[in-house]
Design a protein around this motif. Sequence first.
Motif, PDB file in Angstrom:
ATOM      1  N   PRO A   1     -13.857  -8.872  10.545  1.00 48.42           N
ATOM      2  CA  PRO A   1     -12.904  -7.957   9.913  1.00 48.42           C
ATOM      3  C   PRO A   1     -11.553  -8.618   9.661  1.00 48.42           C
ATOM      4  O   PRO A   1     -11.190  -9.600  10.311  1.00 48.42           O
ATOM      5  N   VAL A   2     -10.826  -8.084   8.685  1.00 50.50           N
ATOM      6  CA  VAL A   2      -9.438  -8.488   8.468  1.00 50.50           C
ATOM      7  C   VAL A   2      -8.579  -7.574   9.328  1.00 50.50           C
ATOM      8  O   VAL A   2      -8.330  -6.425   8.979  1.00 50.50           O
ATOM      9  N   SER A   3      -8.153  -8.072  10.459  1.00 54.59           N
ATOM     10  CA  SER A   3      -7.360  -7.277  11.388  1.00 54.59           C
ATOM     11  C   SER A   3      -5.882  -7.343  11.015  1.00 54.59           C
ATOM     12  O   SER A   3      -5.463  -8.165  10.192  1.00 54.59           O
ATOM     13  N   LYS A   4      -5.102  -6.484  11.639  1.00 55.43           N
ATOM     14  CA  LYS A   4      -3.665  -6.490  11.386  1.00 55.43           C
ATOM     15  C   LYS A   4      -3.049  -7.807  11.823  1.00 55.43           C
ATOM     16  O   LYS A   4      -2.170  -8.354  11.143  1.00 55.43           O
ATOM     17  N   SER A   5      -3.514  -8.355  12.938  1.00 54.96           N
ATOM     18  CA  SER A   5      -2.971  -9.630  13.413  1.00 54.96           C
ATOM     19  C   SER A   5      -3.305 -10.760  12.443  1.00 54.96           C
ATOM     20  O   SER A   5      -2.480 -11.649  12.196  1.00 54.96           O
ATOM     21  N   PHE A   6      -4.516 -10.730  11.864  1.00 52.78           N
ATOM     22  CA  PHE A   6      -4.888 -11.733  10.864  1.00 52.78           C
ATOM     23  C   PHE A   6      -3.981 -11.632   9.649  1.00 52.78           C
ATOM     24  O   PHE A   6      -3.472 -12.635   9.140  1.00 52.78           O
ATOM     25  N   PHE A   7      -3.772 -10.403   9.175  1.00 53.05           N
ATOM     26  CA  PHE A   7      -2.948 -10.193   7.991  1.00 53.05           C
ATOM     27  C   PHE A   7      -1.522 -10.686   8.224  1.00 53.05           C
ATOM     28  O   PHE A   7      -0.934 -11.365   7.374  1.00 53.05           O
ATOM     29  N   MET A   8      -0.962 -10.381   9.382  1.00 51.75           N
ATOM     30  CA  MET A   8       0.409 -10.788   9.687  1.00 51.75           C
ATOM     31  C   MET A   8       0.518 -12.304   9.828  1.00 51.75           C
ATOM     32  O   MET A   8       1.501 -12.911   9.393  1.00 51.75           O
ATOM     33  N   GLU A   9      -0.502 -12.932  10.412  1.00 49.51           N
ATOM     34  CA  GLU A   9      -0.487 -14.389  10.540  1.00 49.51           C
ATOM     35  C   GLU A   9      -0.625 -15.049   9.172  1.00 49.51           C
ATOM     36  O   GLU A   9       0.023 -16.070   8.893  1.00 49.51           O
ATOM     37  N   PHE A  10      -1.448 -14.469   8.315  1.00 51.26           N
ATOM     38  CA  PHE A  10      -1.605 -14.975   6.954  1.00 51.26           C
ATOM     39  C   PHE A  10      -0.269 -14.881   6.214  1.00 51.26           C
ATOM     40  O   PHE A  10       0.136 -15.806   5.506  1.00 51.26           O
ATOM     41  N   GLU A  11       0.429 -13.772   6.400  1.00 49.77           N
ATOM     42  CA  GLU A  11       1.726 -13.594   5.744  1.00 49.77           C
ATOM     43  C   GLU A  11       2.741 -14.622   6.230  1.00 49.77           C
ATOM     44  O   GLU A  11       3.576 -15.106   5.459  1.00 49.77           O
ATOM     45  N   ARG A  12       2.645 -14.994   7.487  1.00 49.35           N
ATOM     46  CA  ARG A  12       3.600 -15.936   8.062  1.00 49.35           C
ATOM     47  C   ARG A  12       3.342 -17.366   7.602  1.00 49.35           C
ATOM     48  O   ARG A  12       4.277 -18.156   7.454  1.00 49.35           O
ATOM     49  N   ARG A  13       2.089 -17.695   7.332  1.00 46.98           N
ATOM     50  CA  ARG A  13       1.732 -19.076   7.011  1.00 46.98           C
ATOM     51  C   ARG A  13       1.439 -19.219   5.520  1.00 46.98           C
ATOM     52  O   ARG A  13       0.299 -19.214   5.085  1.00 46.98           O
ATOM     53  N   GLN A  14       2.496 -19.337   4.749  1.00 47.55           N
ATOM     54  CA  GLN A  14       2.395 -19.503   3.303  1.00 47.55           C
ATOM     55  C   GLN A  14       2.775 -20.942   2.949  1.00 47.55           C
ATOM     56  O   GLN A  14       3.797 -21.207   2.318  1.00 47.55           O
TER      57      GLN A  14
ATOM     58  N   TYR B   1      -0.977 -17.397  -3.401  1.00 47.39           N
ATOM     59  CA  TYR B   1      -1.699 -16.615  -4.406  1.00 47.39           C
ATOM     60  C   TYR B   1      -2.715 -15.685  -3.746  1.00 47.39           C
ATOM     61  O   TYR B   1      -2.808 -14.498  -4.087  1.00 47.39           O
ATOM     62  N   CYS B   2      -3.454 -16.216  -2.785  1.00 53.38           N
ATOM     63  CA  CYS B   2      -4.457 -15.404  -2.097  1.00 53.38           C
ATOM     64  C   CYS B   2      -3.815 -14.267  -1.321  1.00 53.38           C
ATOM     65  O   CYS B   2      -4.313 -13.134  -1.323  1.00 53.38           O
ATOM     66  N   PHE B   3      -2.696 -14.557  -0.661  1.00 53.51           N
ATOM     67  CA  PHE B   3      -2.058 -13.501   0.120  1.00 53.51           C
ATOM     68  C   PHE B   3      -1.510 -12.402  -0.780  1.00 53.51           C
ATOM     69  O   PHE B   3      -1.609 -11.212  -0.452  1.00 53.51           O
ATOM     70  N   GLN B   4      -0.929 -12.772  -1.920  1.00 54.25           N
ATOM     71  CA  GLN B   4      -0.411 -11.758  -2.830  1.00 54.25           C
ATOM     72  C   GLN B   4      -1.526 -10.832  -3.308  1.00 54.25           C
ATOM     73  O   GLN B   4      -1.340  -9.616  -3.411  1.00 54.25           O
ATOM     74  N   ALA B   5      -2.704 -11.404  -3.587  1.00 57.61           N
ATOM     75  CA  ALA B   5      -3.836 -10.581  -4.013  1.00 57.61           C
ATOM     76  C   ALA B   5      -4.285  -9.651  -2.892  1.00 57.61           C
ATOM     77  O   ALA B   5      -4.549  -8.461  -3.112  1.00 57.61           O
ATOM     78  N   LEU B   6      -4.369 -10.181  -1.670  1.00 57.23           N
ATOM     79  CA  LEU B   6      -4.785  -9.366  -0.533  1.00 57.23           C
ATOM     80  C   LEU B   6      -3.769  -8.265  -0.251  1.00 57.23           C
ATOM     81  O   LEU B   6      -4.129  -7.128   0.073  1.00 57.23           O
ATOM     82  N   LYS B   7      -2.507  -8.590  -0.415  1.00 64.82           N
ATOM     83  CA  LYS B   7      -1.450  -7.611  -0.166  1.00 64.82           C
ATOM     84  C   LYS B   7      -1.514  -6.466  -1.173  1.00 64.82           C
ATOM     85  O   LYS B   7      -1.337  -5.291  -0.818  1.00 64.82           O
ATOM     86  N   ILE B   8      -1.792  -6.796  -2.433  1.00 59.45           N
ATOM     87  CA  ILE B   8      -1.902  -5.752  -3.448  1.00 59.45           C
ATOM     88  C   ILE B   8      -3.097  -4.848  -3.161  1.00 59.45           C
ATOM     89  O   ILE B   8      -3.025  -3.624  -3.319  1.00 59.45           O
ATOM     90  N   ILE B   9      -4.209  -5.444  -2.729  1.00 56.52           N
ATOM     91  CA  ILE B   9      -5.373  -4.635  -2.362  1.00 56.52           C
ATOM     92  C   ILE B   9      -5.007  -3.685  -1.233  1.00 56.52           C
ATOM     93  O   ILE B   9      -5.380  -2.508  -1.230  1.00 56.52           O
ATOM     94  N   ARG B  10      -4.254  -4.188  -0.288  1.00 54.16           N
ATOM     95  CA  ARG B  10      -3.847  -3.362   0.855  1.00 54.16           C
ATOM     96  C   ARG B  10      -3.074  -2.131   0.394  1.00 54.16           C
ATOM     97  O   ARG B  10      -3.301  -1.017   0.872  1.00 54.16           O
ATOM     98  N   TYR B  11      -2.163  -2.310  -0.556  1.00 58.73           N
ATOM     99  CA  TYR B  11      -1.294  -1.207  -0.960  1.00 58.73           C
ATOM    100  C   TYR B  11      -1.906  -0.312  -2.031  1.00 58.73           C
ATOM    101  O   TYR B  11      -1.596   0.878  -2.091  1.00 58.73           O
ATOM    102  N   THR B  12      -2.757  -0.866  -2.896  1.00 60.77           N
ATOM    103  CA  THR B  12      -3.240  -0.082  -4.033  1.00 60.77           C
ATOM    104  C   THR B  12      -4.647   0.468  -3.854  1.00 60.77           C
ATOM    105  O   THR B  12      -5.005   1.454  -4.491  1.00 60.77           O
TER     106      THR B  12
END
Length: 340
Positions: A298-311, A318-329
């Motif tokens: 699963p994509v956990s909250k801790s995974f998402f936050m770590e992904f956001e931190r390591r750009q 690019y991948c994080f921006q796509a994942l972030k949009i999926i999260r919100y929309t």
Amino acid sequence: MLDFVWNNGVQRFLSKSQRVILAVAMIGSLGALIILVDPDGVSQPHRILVDTDVDTDDVFALFYLLKQDTTRFDLQAITVNANGWSEAGHAINHIYDILFMMGRDDIPVGVGGEGGILPNGTILPNVGGYQPIIDQGMSTAGECRYRQAIPVAHRGRLDVNSNYGIRKAFLPQGGRRYTPLKQPTAQQVMIDTISSGPTTVFLMGAHTNFAIFLMTNPHLKKNVNHIYAMGGSVRSNCLKKDGSGNSIECADIGNLYPQDSNPYAEFNIFSDPFAAYKVLHSGIPFTLIPLDATNTIPVSKSFFMEFERRQDTYEAKYCFQALKIIRYTWLGGIFYETSN
């Protein structure tokens, strides 16, 4: 030989965020194989062909594959299944932009074609593959019975075509662009790639293109080492337990939506059932990574936050921006629903 990668339960709702990790896991599973060795004892890389519908999860997997050492995993070609989540032109240009950014303009990309299937069953060269095999006549027009399950606008092909609007805003554009009637076709790219040597095939969308290839080129089947396919749902048991502690059957084990339209189907198999049948019964070693596997990654909250931190790279951004949009929309409050 047919293998299944699964766990003991099937989640009731498959989020796109989990399909992203599943696509990467499919490529990662190839790493467990022994490196090919030629008769002289020299290690040979895995020659890989990817057939994709260029949905967001497939884009992540392509980046992951392109980051690998080409002396071990060498992406030879990409073909696009235009019978799924994206339109041919948008999908091709998206892949071209990715390959340009990653310095891999050498990789051929094929899609569709203007051939067709005659009423007597004769398959013409470069058959389009824009529709399921049983609906593929001489025209590329029309809405097939299965693709109608995919929304056209919001949360559907419009979003995927543009990757939620960030593709052109983020990715650099090279010299290759989609050209109708001049674009290399999926069938020709498959023939050229597989006839050149042993090839591992990744199927990330409907199996239409590859099933047609197998039907028209049975003599090349010997050059396909292994097929890895992301799709299907194998077990109907879920994580819920009855009063005796036994797993109970879930009502919804597929990922079509709305769920009550078909609670059991999975998009990649549903989009062309006959093609999936032909590939599964081809006799080629086959590993299926079904929806069941998503509970283990699963994509956990801790995974998402770590992904956001390591750009650290453009592709990570690019991948994080796509994942972030999926999260919100797309998923709102249920983005982490199955990650606890």
